[in-house]
Design a protein around this motif. Sequence first.
Motif, PDB file in Angstrom:
ATOM      1  N   ALA A 169      24.545  13.453   4.921  1.00 26.83           N
ATOM      2  CA  ALA A 169      24.379  12.177   4.221  1.00 26.83           C
ATOM      3  C   ALA A 169      25.500  11.214   4.593  1.00 26.83           C
ATOM      4  O   ALA A 169      25.266  10.029   4.863  1.00 26.83           O
ATOM      5  CB  ALA A 169      24.354  12.405   2.709  1.00 26.83           C
ATOM      6  N   LEU A 201      25.958   6.980   6.304  1.00 26.57           N
ATOM      7  CA  LEU A 201      26.498   5.962   5.411  1.00 26.57           C
ATOM      8  C   LEU A 201      27.795   5.413   5.994  1.00 26.57           C
ATOM      9  O   LEU A 201      28.514   6.115   6.710  1.00 26.57           O
ATOM     10  CB  LEU A 201      26.766   6.548   4.025  1.00 26.57           C
ATOM     11  N   GLU A 220      18.662  13.112   2.266  1.00 25.98           N
ATOM     12  CA  GLU A 220      18.049  11.809   1.991  1.00 25.98           C
ATOM     13  C   GLU A 220      18.229  11.409   0.529  1.00 25.98           C
ATOM     14  O   GLU A 220      18.406  10.220   0.214  1.00 25.98           O
ATOM     15  CB  GLU A 220      16.561  11.846   2.337  1.00 25.98           C
ATOM     16  N   VAL A 246      21.696  10.031   0.110  1.00 24.55           N
ATOM     17  CA  VAL A 246      21.760   8.677   0.662  1.00 24.55           C
ATOM     18  C   VAL A 246      21.097   7.686  -0.284  1.00 24.55           C
ATOM     19  O   VAL A 246      21.631   6.594  -0.549  1.00 24.55           O
ATOM     20  CB  VAL A 246      21.097   8.637   2.058  1.00 24.55           C
ATOM     21  N   ASP A 266      22.792   4.461  -2.002  1.00 24.78           N
ATOM     22  CA  ASP A 266      22.191   3.147  -1.751  1.00 24.78           C
ATOM     23  C   ASP A 266      21.904   2.420  -3.063  1.00 24.78           C
ATOM     24  O   ASP A 266      21.932   1.183  -3.123  1.00 24.78           O
ATOM     25  CB  ASP A 266      20.891   3.290  -0.947  1.00 24.78           C
TER      26      ASP A 266
END
Length: 221
Positions: A41, A45, A116, A119, A123
Amino acid sequence: MEYSIVVLAAGYSHRFGSDKRLASIQGEPMLLRTLQTALDAASVLEDTTVQVVLRARDAVIANGLKKLPVQALHAPVWPVGIGSSLAFAVENLQRAGANPKAILVCMGDMPFVEAETLVNMLDSAREDRICVPVCAGTRGYPIAIGRKYLSALSRLRNTGMEKVLRIFADAVVDVEVSDPAINCDINRPDDFHAAVRQDLFGKIFASPGKGSGELLPSTLE
């Protein structure tokens, strides 16, 4: 530093009966699998680090992590728990002059959560938010805590994540995810054996007796 992913792995696995961090998940120790997900992850980023909080005296595990690009921290001897481990990680960031927009609190005994999902949680993070993932109506982990609330964590070192969410309820934002593993915490051998069964992959991981919308209890105790 934009974000910090903090993996909590300082518990003593009392209910598991042995060091569950070393339990094999498809040939890989559980903690290493969890950390690899965090690193995957972090790789997508911007300016994101990975910390892992271990027990106060945990030389064997710490040595086993030396080849990974993670910062291994040793929690205080007492108290041992989510609050103290998290406070210690935050204080370490502050001593280093880091001021991330948010930290993502991950559990070392939740190896099936997808990169995911991590992430997506970051986000969704904001400085003035605490973001909690929800799948099938049930809250789980990892939890993204915005910068505004990091200093307060030091004052809450003797409590669990559930109380943190109650205290800052106005800042809590539920984030819908399609990852049932946010509810798969491994506390006992039965949890482990059920979770690693091939026919359960991709299905809802839910602890018995957990109601819709209820945050899972603190893991790694």
